[in-house]
Motif scaffolding. Structure first.
Motif, PDB file in Angstrom:
ATOM      1  N   GLU A  25       0.822  -1.200   0.000  1.00 26.50           N
ATOM      2  CA  GLU A  25       0.000   0.000   0.000  1.00 26.50           C
ATOM      3  C   GLU A  25       0.865   1.263   0.000  1.00 26.50           C
ATOM      4  N   SER A  26       2.049   1.178   0.627  1.00 27.78           N
ATOM      5  CA  SER A  26       2.910   2.365   0.706  1.00 27.78           C
ATOM      6  C   SER A  26       3.461   2.774  -0.650  1.00 27.78           C
ATOM      7  N   LEU A  27       3.392   1.886  -1.632  1.00 27.46           N
ATOM      8  CA  LEU A  27       3.825   2.270  -2.978  1.00 27.46           C
ATOM      9  C   LEU A  27       2.872   3.308  -3.570  1.00 27.46           C
ATOM     10  N   ARG A  28       1.613   3.223  -3.170  1.00 32.06           N
ATOM     11  CA  ARG A  28       0.616   4.190  -3.620  1.00 32.06           C
ATOM     12  C   ARG A  28       0.484   5.351  -2.659  1.00 32.06           C
ATOM     13  N   ARG A  29       0.634   5.030  -1.365  1.00 32.49           N
ATOM     14  CA  ARG A  29       0.510   6.049  -0.318  1.00 32.49           C
ATOM     15  C   ARG A  29       1.763   5.966   0.558  1.00 32.49           C
ATOM     16  N   PRO A  30       2.815   6.676   0.215  1.00 32.54           N
ATOM     17  CA  PRO A  30       4.099   6.555   0.924  1.00 32.54           C
ATOM     18  C   PRO A  30       4.005   6.763   2.427  1.00 32.54           C
ATOM     19  N   GLU A  31       3.056   7.549   2.895  1.00 27.33           N
ATOM     20  CA  GLU A  31       2.938   7.804   4.328  1.00 27.33           C
ATOM     21  C   GLU A  31       2.630   6.533   5.119  1.00 27.33           C
ATOM     22  N   ARG A  32       2.100   5.499   4.443  1.00 28.61           N
ATOM     23  CA  ARG A  32       1.792   4.251   5.136  1.00 28.61           C
ATOM     24  C   ARG A  32       3.063   3.559   5.632  1.00 28.61           C
ATOM     25  N   PHE A  33       4.208   3.886   5.026  1.00 31.98           N
ATOM     26  CA  PHE A  33       5.457   3.237   5.446  1.00 31.98           C
ATOM     27  C   PHE A  33       5.770   3.530   6.906  1.00 31.98           C
ATOM     28  N   ALA A  34       5.274   4.629   7.433  1.00 32.99           N
ATOM     29  CA  ALA A  34       5.511   4.960   8.842  1.00 32.99           C
ATOM     30  C   ALA A  34       5.020   3.851   9.758  1.00 32.99           C
ATOM     31  N   GLU A  35       4.029   3.069   9.322  1.00 34.07           N
ATOM     32  CA  GLU A  35       3.532   1.958  10.133  1.00 34.07           C
ATOM     33  C   GLU A  35       4.599   0.885  10.319  1.00 34.07           C
ATOM     34  N   ILE A  36       5.424   0.681   9.307  1.00 32.13           N
ATOM     35  CA  ILE A  36       6.508  -0.303   9.420  1.00 32.13           C
ATOM     36  C   ILE A  36       7.505   0.145  10.479  1.00 32.13           C
ATOM     37  N   PHE A  37       7.817   1.426  10.483  1.00 33.50           N
ATOM     38  CA  PHE A  37       8.719   1.932  11.522  1.00 33.50           C
ATOM     39  C   PHE A  37       8.078   1.813  12.896  1.00 33.50           C
ATOM     40  N   ASP A  38       6.813   2.154  13.003  1.00 33.59           N
ATOM     41  CA  ASP A  38       6.119   2.062  14.296  1.00 33.59           C
ATOM     42  C   ASP A  38       6.117   0.631  14.824  1.00 33.59           C
ATOM     43  N   ARG A  39       5.983  -0.332  13.936  1.00 32.56           N
ATOM     44  CA  ARG A  39       5.916  -1.737  14.345  1.00 32.56           C
ATOM     45  C   ARG A  39       7.277  -2.286  14.762  1.00 32.56           C
ATOM     46  N   HIS A  40       8.317  -1.893  14.046  1.00 31.97           N
ATOM     47  CA  HIS A  40       9.602  -2.577  14.208  1.00 31.97           C
ATOM     48  C   HIS A  40      10.778  -1.673  14.576  1.00 31.97           C
ATOM     49  N   GLY A  41      10.569  -0.371  14.619  1.00 29.60           N
ATOM     50  CA  GLY A  41      11.690   0.537  14.871  1.00 29.60           C
ATOM     51  C   GLY A  41      12.360   0.309  16.208  1.00 29.60           C
ATOM     52  N   ASP A  42      11.577   0.130  17.272  1.00 33.26           N
ATOM     53  CA  ASP A  42      12.169  -0.054  18.598  1.00 33.26           C
ATOM     54  C   ASP A  42      12.990  -1.339  18.668  1.00 33.26           C
ATOM     55  N   GLU A  43      12.483  -2.399  18.053  1.00 36.43           N
ATOM     56  CA  GLU A  43      13.205  -3.679  18.086  1.00 36.43           C
ATOM     57  C   GLU A  43      14.524  -3.590  17.334  1.00 36.43           C
ATOM     58  N   ILE A  44      14.504  -2.995  16.162  1.00 36.11           N
ATOM     59  CA  ILE A  44      15.744  -2.846  15.397  1.00 36.11           C
ATOM     60  C   ILE A  44      16.721  -1.961  16.157  1.00 36.11           C
ATOM     61  N   HIS A  45      16.219  -0.922  16.808  1.00 35.01           N
ATOM     62  CA  HIS A  45      17.083  -0.028  17.577  1.00 35.01           C
ATOM     63  C   HIS A  45      17.756  -0.774  18.723  1.00 35.01           C
ATOM     64  N   ARG A  46      17.010  -1.604  19.444  1.00 36.18           N
ATOM     65  CA  ARG A  46      17.609  -2.367  20.551  1.00 36.18           C
ATOM     66  C   ARG A  46      18.729  -3.264  20.050  1.00 36.18           C
ATOM     67  N   TYR A  47      18.503  -3.911  18.919  1.00 34.81           N
ATOM     68  CA  TYR A  47      19.523  -4.809  18.369  1.00 34.81           C
ATOM     69  C   TYR A  47      20.785  -4.036  17.987  1.00 34.81           C
ATOM     70  N   VAL A  48      20.614  -2.952  17.276  1.00 35.03           N
ATOM     71  CA  VAL A  48      21.775  -2.154  16.844  1.00 35.03           C
ATOM     72  C   VAL A  48      22.500  -1.565  18.050  1.00 35.03           C
ATOM     73  N   ALA A  49      21.733  -1.118  19.062  1.00 38.65           N
ATOM     74  CA  ALA A  49      22.358  -0.535  20.251  1.00 38.65           C
ATOM     75  C   ALA A  49      23.206  -1.560  20.991  1.00 38.65           C
ATOM     76  N   ARG A  50      22.777  -2.812  21.008  1.00 42.74           N
ATOM     77  CA  ARG A  50      23.580  -3.848  21.661  1.00 42.74           C
ATOM     78  C   ARG A  50      24.892  -4.070  20.925  1.00 42.74           C
ATOM     79  N   ARG A  51      24.895  -3.847  19.637  1.00 42.79           N
ATOM     80  CA  ARG A  51      26.100  -4.085  18.857  1.00 42.79           C
ATOM     81  C   ARG A  51      27.022  -2.873  18.806  1.00 42.79           C
ATOM     82  N   LEU A  52      26.453  -1.677  18.720  1.00 39.25           N
ATOM     83  CA  LEU A  52      27.277  -0.477  18.549  1.00 39.25           C
ATOM     84  C   LEU A  52      27.242   0.460  19.735  1.00 39.25           C
ATOM     85  N   GLY A  53      26.271   0.289  20.620  1.00 40.03           N
ATOM     86  CA  GLY A  53      26.044   1.256  21.675  1.00 40.03           C
ATOM     87  C   GLY A  53      24.981   2.237  21.237  1.00 40.03           C
ATOM     88  N   PRO A  54      24.252   2.810  22.186  1.00 39.14           N
ATOM     89  CA  PRO A  54      23.127   3.686  21.850  1.00 39.14           C
ATOM     90  C   PRO A  54      23.525   4.962  21.132  1.00 39.14           C
TER      91      PRO A  54
END
Length: 202
Positions: A25-54
């Motif tokens: 859907e985000s291909l037609r309505r790019p703003e929908r991509f924000a939902e992907i960040f809302d769903r997974h942004g915190d998890e990806i951040h925790r993983y990267v922070a463990r590897r590189l530091g916050p």
């Protein structure tokens, strides 16, 4: 079949919208991509922070989701969960920071382990990440190749299945299993037979 008093079928609430549907859907309505960040942004951040530091995690996460946005048109619609795809992009982004990760692991390898009586819940993100990556494990990770370290931490810290790790890295599942077997043998020898990535050993 259940019916309403008027004799019509009741409304059935729709099921959860998959990541694949949101990306399509985000291909037609790019703003929908924000939902992907809302769903997974915190998890990806925790993983990267463990590897590189916050301190560096914010930049890497931003790079990851910017790349995901640009590549969303090539996402496989047959995969409802975008987590493995996002972890694969994050892993690629992390490659630009290998030296920083190596410096962090070497510093943690020289650190004094946290005292058991400390309350981990009251610490900052940086101290939690450092506490969980104890000196012995940090030293062992520095001795792995970058590719082996990526695979091991996707399984151990991102909690990906073998199939998901294979999707993230872009190799067959059989390769994942054989590489993990070899990596774990190395770590078991280094830790005297203990599993260094289990919670009760970190």
């Amino acid at each position: 079949m259940l019916t309403t008093p008027s004799g019509t079928e009741p409304d059935v609430p729709p099921g959860p919208v998959t990541d694949a549907a949101v990306l399509r859907e985000s291909l037609r309505r790019p703003e929908r991509f924000a939902e992907i960040f809302d769903r997974h942004g915190d998890e990806i951040h925790r993983y990267v922070a463990r590897r590189l530091g916050p301190a560096m995690a914010e930049d890497v996460v931003a790079e990851t989701f910017l790349a995901a946005f640009r590549k969303r048109g090539r996402y496989d619609p047959g995969r409802p969960d975008a987590r493995p795809w996002l972890y694969g992009i994050a892993t690629h982004a992390l490659r630009e920071h290998r030296r920083a990760e190596a410096r962090r692991n070497r510093a943690l390898a020289r650190a004094v382990p946290a005292r058991p009586e400390e309350n981990f819940d009251d610490r900052s993100t940086a101290r939690v990440a450092a506490g969980r990556l104890r000196p012995e494990l940090a030293a062992a990770l520095t001795r792995l190749s970058a590719a082996d370290r990526d695979l091991l931490l996707l399984i151990a810290w991102a909690d990906l299945s073998y199939d998901e790790a294979a999707q993230a890295i872009g190799v067959p599942v059989g390769t994942i299993k054989s590489r993990l077997h070899r990596i774990r043998k190395k770590l078991h020898r280094a830790f005297g037979g203990a599993h260094p990535l289990q919670e009760n050993a970190t």
